[in-house]
Design an enzyme around this catalytic site. Structure first.
Site, PDB file in Angstrom:
ATOM      1  N   ASP A 100      -0.067  -5.149  -1.147  1.00 51.27           N
ATOM      2  CA  ASP A 100       0.748  -4.507  -2.173  1.00 51.27           C
ATOM      3  C   ASP A 100       1.887  -3.766  -1.477  1.00 51.27           C
ATOM      4  OD1 ASP A 100       1.484  -3.419  -4.698  1.00 51.27           O
ATOM      5  OD2 ASP A 100      -0.625  -3.375  -5.267  1.00 51.27           O
ATOM      6  N   ASP A 202       5.538  -4.040  -6.020  1.00 53.64           N
ATOM      7  CA  ASP A 202       5.360  -3.107  -7.126  1.00 53.64           C
ATOM      8  C   ASP A 202       6.681  -2.854  -7.845  1.00 53.64           C
ATOM      9  OD1 ASP A 202       3.547  -1.108  -8.423  1.00 53.64           O
ATOM     10  OD2 ASP A 202       4.997   0.318  -7.592  1.00 53.64           O
ATOM     11  N   GLU A 265       5.840  -7.694  -9.523  1.00 55.07           N
ATOM     12  CA  GLU A 265       5.312  -7.046 -10.723  1.00 55.07           C
ATOM     13  C   GLU A 265       6.470  -6.775 -11.655  1.00 55.07           C
ATOM     14  OE1 GLU A 265       2.842  -3.100 -12.222  1.00 55.07           O
ATOM     15  OE2 GLU A 265       4.376  -2.928 -10.673  1.00 55.07           O
ATOM     16  N   HIS A 326      -5.289  -3.300 -12.461  1.00 52.33           N
ATOM     17  CA  HIS A 326      -5.677  -1.897 -12.303  1.00 52.33           C
ATOM     18  C   HIS A 326      -4.912  -0.944 -13.205  1.00 52.33           C
ATOM     19  CE1 HIS A 326      -2.088  -2.462  -9.963  1.00 52.33           C
ATOM     20  NE2 HIS A 326      -1.942  -1.160  -9.844  1.00 52.33           N
ATOM     21  N   ASP A 327      -3.974  -1.454 -13.994  1.00 51.55           N
ATOM     22  CA  ASP A 327      -3.168  -0.609 -14.870  1.00 51.55           C
ATOM     23  C   ASP A 327      -3.469  -0.792 -16.350  1.00 51.55           C
ATOM     24  OD1 ASP A 327      -1.675   0.708 -12.903  1.00 51.55           O
ATOM     25  OD2 ASP A 327      -0.173  -0.883 -12.813  1.00 51.55           O
TER      26      ASP A 327
END
Length: 532
Positions: A100, A202, A265, A326-327
């Site tokens: 990430d 990200d 993302e 994870h969000d």
């Protein structure tokens, strides 16, 4: 490569949230050695690559998405030697490793920012986004933080504001500065030299902001109960045309090393999302497609969503699908436990590269976190409207020993209530479990290239069934998904003699079907249409 195709086109990616995967040093937080320890479980599952959420040195105000050193490992997760061992062990087992990368902002404890805020004449002042107060005082404009409140933080020592799209401890880097670009390219090279196979970038659509710092317009569709930042349309803070030049530079950097993958993302509508493939496919290889994270769960809507996405892809652009991360709330929490199995079949049979979020293969639930256990800064800043992300980040459930085999001490977040029964060890022994469904689907994907590399063609159905073909050369598979809890029947093509390869009910695997196939409620089927 798969023939002339890159490895990632036939791969299944598995996202690991490292804080919650496996603790080996008894601090209640997962670590790199825990991931290494669990590699045999990932081989058993059948995934090809792991994407690890941030493990860089960080004050952990946003649990690793606030980086204070881009080229070091945070001691919470272990050492650089632990990381190097993980890469070596994963590669020895044929598993790729994706990191990430968080380039939009750093921690306010990063040496770059400490130097930037030291004075207005600092050599790194322009590495971040600084502005004078508005003429009448106060923030330079109306830009809002994703995590609540103004996106501008006043620095009394230098008399200016700095911009932060997220927490005020996460100042945004200035990607219009060539020195920032050069430094970040060196970060990518550092990790690729370590053997990293790719990066998930990200909030990549945030990287460039308006040169003129114009106010964002009000959102006429905003209503109470939504996150406060949505009161404005982020016209001048996200998805600016110049961001594609920056992404092209990142892609060229990644291309300096063979067979590397760049994922972005991007939470945008499909028609804007596909622009991130870049001119002549020179952008990210995979702009993450999050359509399933918020999709209305009925056959008609899903069919339209798939058709729109397939039709919007640029020539040569490779699709991808994400069911959880994870969000966002867990898939089992969104559609229910029984439909979570149908959703798994959808994810692993659509055309493109799928990403599994750790724990979804167990049907892990969305956990209601007690107020005193909330850790997520988003929920703390904007409480009471359901933005908390802790509920999808609870520890992985490995077995029925203390703390689900995750840790020998109390974990950083509470476990789901069902951990004693719903865990890897138990589900592996249950032929009808969702874990074994994932294992069967992943095995069939490897055995039948039509599922990983074949074309997609919809099958005309009613509103309760979603059905489509996956075809490659002489191989033709029909996927039929019952999105209801009642039985449904589907008439097969004239003269078809077919065999069920995978059913969410397991006991039907291998059954021959012809004429009409009947599905139980909440059942999905992968049918081999070439059988006689």
């Amino acid at each position: 490569m798969n023939g002339s195709r890159p490895w990632w086109q036939s791969a299944v990616i598995y996202q690991i949230y490292p804080r919650s995967f496996q603790d080996t040093n008894d601090d209640g937080i997962g670590d790199l050695n825990g991931i290494t320890q669990r590699l045999p479980d990932l081989i058993d599952l059948g995934v090809d690559a792991i994407w690890i959420s941030p493990i860089f040195r960080s004050p952990m105000k946003d649990f690793g998405y606030d980086i204070s050193d881009y080229v070091d490992v945070d001691p919470i997760f272990g050492t650089m030697a632990d990381f190097e061992r993980l890469i070596a062990e994963a590669h020895a087992r044929g598993i790729k490793v994706i990191l990430d990368f968080v380039p939009n902002h750093s921690s306010d404890q990063h040496a770059w920012f400490l130097e930037s805020r030291a004075s207005r004449t600092s050599a790194k002042r322009d590495w971040y986004i600084w502005r004078d107060p508005a003429p009448g005082g106060g923030p330079p404009n109306n830009w809002l933080s994703e995590f609540g409140g103004s996106a501008w933080e006043f620095d009394a020592a230098t008399g200016q504001y700095y911009y932060h799209a997220f927490l005020n401890s996460q100042p945004d880097l200035n990607w219009r500065n060539p020195e920032v670009v050069a430094a970040m390219r060196d970060v990518l090279r550092f990790w690729m030299r370590k053997g990293i196979d790719g990066f998930r970038v990200d909030v990549i659509w945030h990287l460039i902001k308006d040169r003129q710092f114009r106010d964002n317009p009000p959102n006429p569709n905003y209503h109470a109960g939504r996150p406060p930042n949505e009161a404005l349309i982020p016209l001048y803070t996200t998805d600016l045309p110049e961001v594609h030049d920056v992404i092209g530079t990142l892609r060229r950097t990644v291309d300096e090393f063979p067979d590397r993958l760049l994922i972005g993302e991007i939470y945008l509508p499909v028609e804007r999302l596909v622009a991130y493939y870049g001119r002549d496919l020179g952008g990210v290889h995979l702009p993450f497609n999050f359509a399933l994270l918020s999709a209305r769960w009925d056959a008609k809507h899903l069919q339209a969503l798939i058709t729109e996405y397939e039709g919007a892809l640029p020539k040569g652009g490779w699709p991808n699908w994400v069911l959880g991360n994870h969000d966002r709330p867990r898939i089992a929490g969104r559609v229910g436990q029984r439909q979570a199995a149908v959703a798994a079949m959808l994810l692993l049979t659509l055309r493109g590269t799928p990403t599994i979020y750790n724990g979804d293969e167990l049907g892990m639930p969305q956990v209601d976190i007690p107020r005193h256990r909330v850790r997520d800064p988003f929920e703390r800043n904007v409480p009471g409207i359901g933005v908390g992300r802790d509920g999808c980040r609870t520890p992985m459930q490995w077995d029925s020993s203390r703390n689900a085999g995750f840790s020998r001490v109390d974990p950083w977040l509470p476990l789901a209530d069902d951990w004693r029964s719903n865990n890897v060890a138990n589900l592996r022994e249950d032929a009808l479990s969702i874990l074994n469904l994932y294992r069967r689907l992943l095995r069939v994907r490897k055995e039948r290239p039509a599922l990983s590399l074949g074309s997609y063609r919809p099958y005309v159905v009613d509103e309760d069934l979603l059905a489509y073909y996956r075809e490659l050369n002489d191989s033709r598979l029909l996927i039929v998904l019952n999105l209801t809890d009642g039985p449904q029947a589907l008439k097969l093509e004239e003269g078809a003699h077919a065999r069920i390869l995978v059913s969410t009910e397991a006991k039907r695997d291998g059954d021959l079907v012809k004429g009409t196939v009947t599905l139980a409620g909440d059942e999905g089927l992968v049918i081999d249409m070439a059988s006689r």
